[in-house]
Enzyme design. Sequence first.
Site, PDB file in Angstrom:
ATOM      1  N   LYS A  12      68.675  71.545  -8.580  1.00  0.00           N
ATOM      2  CA  LYS A  12      68.196  71.144  -9.913  1.00  0.00           C
ATOM      3  C   LYS A  12      69.258  71.422 -10.980  1.00  0.00           C
ATOM      4  O   LYS A  12      69.553  70.566 -11.806  1.00  0.00           O
ATOM      5  CB  LYS A  12      66.906  71.910 -10.288  1.00  0.00           C
ATOM      6  CG  LYS A  12      65.749  71.691  -9.344  1.00  0.00           C
ATOM      7  CD  LYS A  12      64.486  72.347  -9.858  1.00  0.00           C
ATOM      8  CE  LYS A  12      64.548  73.852  -9.924  1.00  0.00           C
ATOM      9  NZ  LYS A  12      64.588  74.534  -8.605  1.00  0.00           N
ATOM     10  N   ARG A  87      56.728  76.031 -14.389  1.00  0.00           N
ATOM     11  CA  ARG A  87      56.718  76.619 -13.045  1.00  0.00           C
ATOM     12  C   ARG A  87      55.297  76.831 -12.523  1.00  0.00           C
ATOM     13  O   ARG A  87      55.099  77.267 -11.414  1.00  0.00           O
ATOM     14  CB  ARG A  87      57.362  77.963 -13.181  1.00  0.00           C
ATOM     15  CG  ARG A  87      58.509  78.535 -12.442  1.00  0.00           C
ATOM     16  CD  ARG A  87      59.471  77.876 -11.664  1.00  0.00           C
ATOM     17  NE  ARG A  87      60.393  78.735 -10.981  1.00  0.00           N
ATOM     18  CZ  ARG A  87      61.686  78.796 -11.235  1.00  0.00           C
ATOM     19  NH1 ARG A  87      62.220  78.099 -12.191  1.00  0.00           N
ATOM     20  NH2 ARG A  87      62.458  79.558 -10.505  1.00  0.00           N
ATOM     21  N   ARG A 123      75.122  80.706  -1.419  1.00  0.00           N
ATOM     22  CA  ARG A 123      75.560  80.497  -2.812  1.00  0.00           C
ATOM     23  C   ARG A 123      76.245  81.746  -3.390  1.00  0.00           C
ATOM     24  O   ARG A 123      75.777  82.862  -3.237  1.00  0.00           O
ATOM     25  CB  ARG A 123      74.353  80.135  -3.675  1.00  0.00           C
ATOM     26  CG  ARG A 123      74.708  79.924  -5.146  1.00  0.00           C
ATOM     27  CD  ARG A 123      73.660  79.150  -5.858  1.00  0.00           C
ATOM     28  NE  ARG A 123      72.392  79.852  -5.963  1.00  0.00           N
ATOM     29  CZ  ARG A 123      71.307  79.321  -6.552  1.00  0.00           C
ATOM     30  NH1 ARG A 123      71.360  78.107  -7.059  1.00  0.00           N
ATOM     31  NH2 ARG A 123      70.182  79.994  -6.615  1.00  0.00           N
ATOM     32  N   ARG A 156      73.694  86.044  -6.393  1.00  0.00           N
ATOM     33  CA  ARG A 156      72.484  86.356  -7.152  1.00  0.00           C
ATOM     34  C   ARG A 156      71.606  87.260  -6.294  1.00  0.00           C
ATOM     35  O   ARG A 156      71.451  87.012  -5.103  1.00  0.00           O
ATOM     36  CB  ARG A 156      71.716  85.061  -7.468  1.00  0.00           C
ATOM     37  CG  ARG A 156      72.182  84.370  -8.711  1.00  0.00           C
ATOM     38  CD  ARG A 156      71.566  83.013  -8.887  1.00  0.00           C
ATOM     39  NE  ARG A 156      70.107  82.981  -8.853  1.00  0.00           N
ATOM     40  CZ  ARG A 156      69.380  81.913  -9.159  1.00  0.00           C
ATOM     41  NH1 ARG A 156      69.987  80.787  -9.527  1.00  0.00           N
ATOM     42  NH2 ARG A 156      68.070  81.929  -9.110  1.00  0.00           N
ATOM     43  N   ARG A 167      60.527  83.566  -2.965  1.00  0.00           N
ATOM     44  CA  ARG A 167      60.618  82.505  -3.974  1.00  0.00           C
ATOM     45  C   ARG A 167      59.988  81.209  -3.447  1.00  0.00           C
ATOM     46  O   ARG A 167      59.331  80.478  -4.187  1.00  0.00           O
ATOM     47  CB  ARG A 167      62.086  82.264  -4.367  1.00  0.00           C
ATOM     48  CG  ARG A 167      62.643  83.396  -5.216  1.00  0.00           C
ATOM     49  CD  ARG A 167      64.150  83.370  -5.259  1.00  0.00           C
ATOM     50  NE  ARG A 167      64.694  82.254  -6.014  1.00  0.00           N
ATOM     51  CZ  ARG A 167      65.952  81.818  -5.883  1.00  0.00           C
ATOM     52  NH1 ARG A 167      66.760  82.364  -4.988  1.00  0.00           N
ATOM     53  NH2 ARG A 167      66.386  80.837  -6.616  1.00  0.00           N
TER      54      ARG A 167
HETATM   55  P1  AMP Z   1      65.834  79.763 -11.318  1.00  0.00           P
HETATM   56  O1  AMP Z   1      67.239  79.977 -11.733  1.00  0.00           O
HETATM   57  O2  AMP Z   1      65.191  78.589 -11.967  1.00  0.00           O
HETATM   58  O3  AMP Z   1      65.663  79.788  -9.811  1.00  0.00           O
HETATM   59  O4  AMP Z   1      65.003  81.032 -11.875  1.00  0.00           O
HETATM   60  C1  AMP Z   1      65.309  82.353 -11.454  1.00  0.00           C
HETATM   61  C2  AMP Z   1      64.125  83.266 -11.715  1.00  0.00           C
HETATM   62  O5  AMP Z   1      63.834  83.290 -13.130  1.00  0.00           O
HETATM   63  C3  AMP Z   1      62.804  82.849 -11.074  1.00  0.00           C
HETATM   64  O6  AMP Z   1      62.695  83.259  -9.725  1.00  0.00           O
HETATM   65  C4  AMP Z   1      61.801  83.561 -11.987  1.00  0.00           C
HETATM   66  O7  AMP Z   1      61.752  84.944 -11.719  1.00  0.00           O
HETATM   67  C5  AMP Z   1      62.438  83.383 -13.359  1.00  0.00           C
HETATM   68  N1  AMP Z   1      61.993  82.128 -14.016  1.00  0.00           N
HETATM   69  C6  AMP Z   1      62.766  81.053 -14.355  1.00  0.00           C
HETATM   70  N2  AMP Z   1      62.041  80.099 -14.956  1.00  0.00           N
HETATM   71  C7  AMP Z   1      60.773  80.566 -14.999  1.00  0.00           C
HETATM   72  C8  AMP Z   1      59.533  80.054 -15.478  1.00  0.00           C
HETATM   73  N3  AMP Z   1      59.465  78.829 -16.025  1.00  0.00           N
HETATM   74  N4  AMP Z   1      58.426  80.821 -15.354  1.00  0.00           N
HETATM   75  C9  AMP Z   1      58.470  82.052 -14.806  1.00  0.00           C
HETATM   76  N5  AMP Z   1      59.598  82.606 -14.317  1.00  0.00           N
HETATM   77  C10 AMP Z   1      60.742  81.881 -14.408  1.00  0.00           C
END
Ligand code: AMP
Length: 213
Positions: A12, A87, A123, A156, A167
């Site tokens: 994404k 989310r 990654r 990460r 996740r």
């Molecule tokens: P991502 O980089 O989008 O995979 O996000 C990394 C982490 O940030 C996720 O696993 C959540 O812990 C938190 N996170 C990101 N976006 C959201 C969201 N819209 N709602 C809740 N937690 C979020």
Amino acid sequence: MIIIFGPPGAGKGTQARRLQKECNLKHISTGDILREEVRQKSELGQQVEKIMAAGELVPDALMDQIIRRRLASTNGAAGLILDGYPRNLDQAKYLDRATEGMEIHVVNIQVDEKEIFRRLSGRRYCPDCGKIYNIHFSPPDRPGVCDKCGSALIQRHDDQEEVIAERLRVYQEQTQPIADYYRSRGNYHVVDGNQTVSRVFARLSQVLEGFCQ
Ligand code: AMP
């Protein structure tokens, strides 16, 4: 407004950054925003650090605040690409209220679970310039070192295998149901994300034709 939707590891962020560059749109990644807060050790960062490290979702009240501020500081929310938000269903409904019926286009990038594990566990990224590598299929020239700026690459925390599994579980349980919510409203597209970055981008550009001129 465009929502790039899909499981962790769907690409994404990669696709949204490319859309931003080539189509003059603005990319908002809630994951990037939160990681920056954690890096700066802000109050918000300290609140969310453990939640993110465990692969859980940050509470809606905090996310709503972040999105509200971003929308308020953006001229013309129509040209936004949201990546990582919404989310869950409550966030999707909050976004509807915050954007007051604006047309929302959703692209659901679908990827097989085996491929997700390969992508996420491999990654690595550069904490200084943000360049992303994958030790399996796009490694840096020197292992562990950024080609662009020479900094040491890091993984990460939530890309460790046990957190990836959590996740994915959270995605299936809380995020996946949003697909039905948007599908029933139209402007909803499914793209096969198992292909190369360029092929996925070509398909994305096709389905988002009106946005990228
Ligand atoms: P991502 O980089 O989008 O995979 O996000 C990394 C982490 O940030 C996720 O696993 C959540 O812990 C938190 N996170 C990101 N976006 C959201 C969201 N819209 N709602 C809740 N937690 C979020």
